[in-house]
Design an enzyme around this catalytic site. Structure first.
Site, mmCIF file in Angstrom:
data_model
loop_
_atom_site.group_PDB
_atom_site.id
_atom_site.type_symbol
_atom_site.label_atom_id
_atom_site.label_comp_id
_atom_site.label_asym_id
_atom_site.label_seq_id
_atom_site.Cartn_x
_atom_site.Cartn_y
_atom_site.Cartn_z
ATOM 1 C CG ASP A 64 -8.241 -0.481 2.221
ATOM 2 O OD1 ASP A 64 -9.025 0.304 1.648
ATOM 3 O OD2 ASP A 64 -7.384 -1.148 1.612
ATOM 4 C CD GLU B 41 -8.003 1.941 -3.658
ATOM 5 O OE1 GLU B 41 -7.771 2.454 -4.760
ATOM 6 O OE2 GLU B 41 -7.157 1.929 -2.734
#
Length: 425
Positions: free
Chosen positions: A94, A193
């Site tokens: 991400d 994350e």
């Protein structure tokens, strides 16, 4: 001042850069406050691609968690190294929600001249955007090298698609070169994350590594095994709305009370004034009206004792103001996010020693420094998988001024291979 050119004009493209440029064009921006995992379904677009590429390159034990968006795979041990420790490399898919990750258009600068870089020329309708050496003096050190930058409208995504690309390229290289001695290698890619949830559903048992590295740092040479102890806090302030013409001794403005709370925190312990091992209180968001306001904070410190004291002070301020304005005016909820992985890694310093030795063999100067943040590795270390952090070659993460150095990314890919070789012995 140096202009940039589209990546399609790049004349000599290494495999790690090919991978990186492909990955950054896939929008994987995560979302704060989401109740799902992954927080955005579009993260599956990259996860699916990685699983397919791992299959194509001949990786084994491939697992694509289609519900939670985790990808795991193995590079089998070379002949004679089957009993070596199983080593893992992990990166997150991400990108930060701080700046858009949609429609990323990477640009490659050949032979950077060490001067300001025009990202957007500017016009009557569009503001000029320039990556200035005066603002980012470390840029001057990249003179003569190749830089990958944004088009000035999005982030780049080197955090952490540079890490993803380097791990994928390492895996492919080892699979193509069975003569290189290494134990079993596990690779793992996580979602979310950037919103603090990357390790939430990471299957440590399935991953099956004895030790691992996250590849989620910055400039070449960074090697990190200390990070903040971290907590998140929400302060809900209940005010009283009264017509301002009749407000004397009646109104209680929640927004002003929120300011009073902030003013009671130590002024010097603001992230704008801290560095190195210094912790902070950070007001991340403030929303509300006279009637009610909500303030979001993060609390950080490398030292566990100081961290706990920071949390105590935060709560004491709320108690004091409740005594002043009435019980229930300030409602604080607080939750620890992650802890300093140093506590775990100190018991496995071979991870640091081997990484430093590999760097030195490749002519990289190791830079061991504390992370002023956290990584998936911080939580994974406390989940039974000791996991320090390696560099990626990216800089200025989470913004349109983000960039990555081609030569550094290539060198880091070599570094991962060299570290893998260390654990064959």
């Amino acid at each position: 001042m140096q202009d940039t050119k589209p990546e399609s004009e790049e004349s000599k493209m290494s495999r790690v850069i090919e991978n990186f440029l492909e990955y950054v064009k896939i929008d994987t921006e995560s979302a704060e406050g989401s109740k799902t995992t992954p927080s955005t379904l579009k993260q599956h677009d990259l996860a699916k691609l990685l699983a397919e590429q791992l299959q194509e390159m001949g990786a084994e034990e491939i697992t694509y968690d289609k519900e939670r968006c985790y990808v795991y795979a193995s590079v089998p041990a070379s002949k004679g190294c089957e009993n070596a420790p199983v080593l893992g490399f992990i990166a997150h898919m991400d990108t930060s929600p701080a700046v858009s990750g949609a429609g990323v258009k990477p640009r490659i600068i050949e032979d950077y001249d060490g001067k300001d870089i025009v990202l957007i020329e500017g016009s009557e309708d569009t503001a000029q955007v320039i990556l200035k050496v005066a603002d980012f003096p470390e840029l001057a050190g990249y003179k003569g090298r190749r830089l990958i930058v944004t088009d000035g409208t999005t982030l780049l995504g080197a955090d952490d698609k540079a890490g993803v690309a380097e791990i994928m390229t390492m895996a492919e290289y080892l699979l193509k070169h069975p003569e290189i001695s290494h134990g079993k290698i596990r690779v793992g890619f996580t979602p979310d994350e950037e919103v603090g949830a990357g390790a939430d559903y990471f299957d440590v048992k399935l991953f099956g590594a004895d030790f691992a590295y996250t590849v989620d740092g910055g400039k070449l040479g960074e090697l990190e095994y200390e990070n903040f102890n971290a907590a998140g806090a929400k302060v809900r302030i209940r005010g009283r709305s009264v017509h301002p013409g009749e407000a004397k001794d009646k109104m209680r403005n929640a927004l002003l009370l929120a300011q009073e709370f902030q003013a009671m925190l130590p002024a010097a312990e603001n992230p704008m004034y801290t560095c190195g091992y210094e912790g902070f209180y950070h007001l991340d968001a403030l929303n509300g009206t006279v009637e009610e306001a909500l303030a979001d904070y993060i609390i950080r410190d490398h030292d566990k004792e100081k961290f706990e004291k920071k949390k105590v002070l935060f709560l004491q301020i709320g108690e004091f103001l409740n005594q002043k304005y009435g019980e229930g005016t300030f409602e604080i909820t607080m939750k620890d996010s992650y802890y300093n992985m140093k506590e775990v890694i100190e018991k496995h310093m071979h991870l640091i020693d081997n990484a430093k030795e590999a760097m030195q063999e490749l002519g990289i100067e190791p830079v061991v420094a504390p992370i002023r943040g956290g990584t998936d590795g911080a939580r994974l270390s406390f989940m039974g998988l000791p996991c320090p952090n390696l560099c990626t070659g990216g800089q200025n993460f989470h913004g349109k001024y983000e960039y990555a150095c081609v030569e550094d990314m290539e060198k880091i890919t070599e570094l991962l291979v060299r570290i893998a070789e260390k654990y064959a012995k």
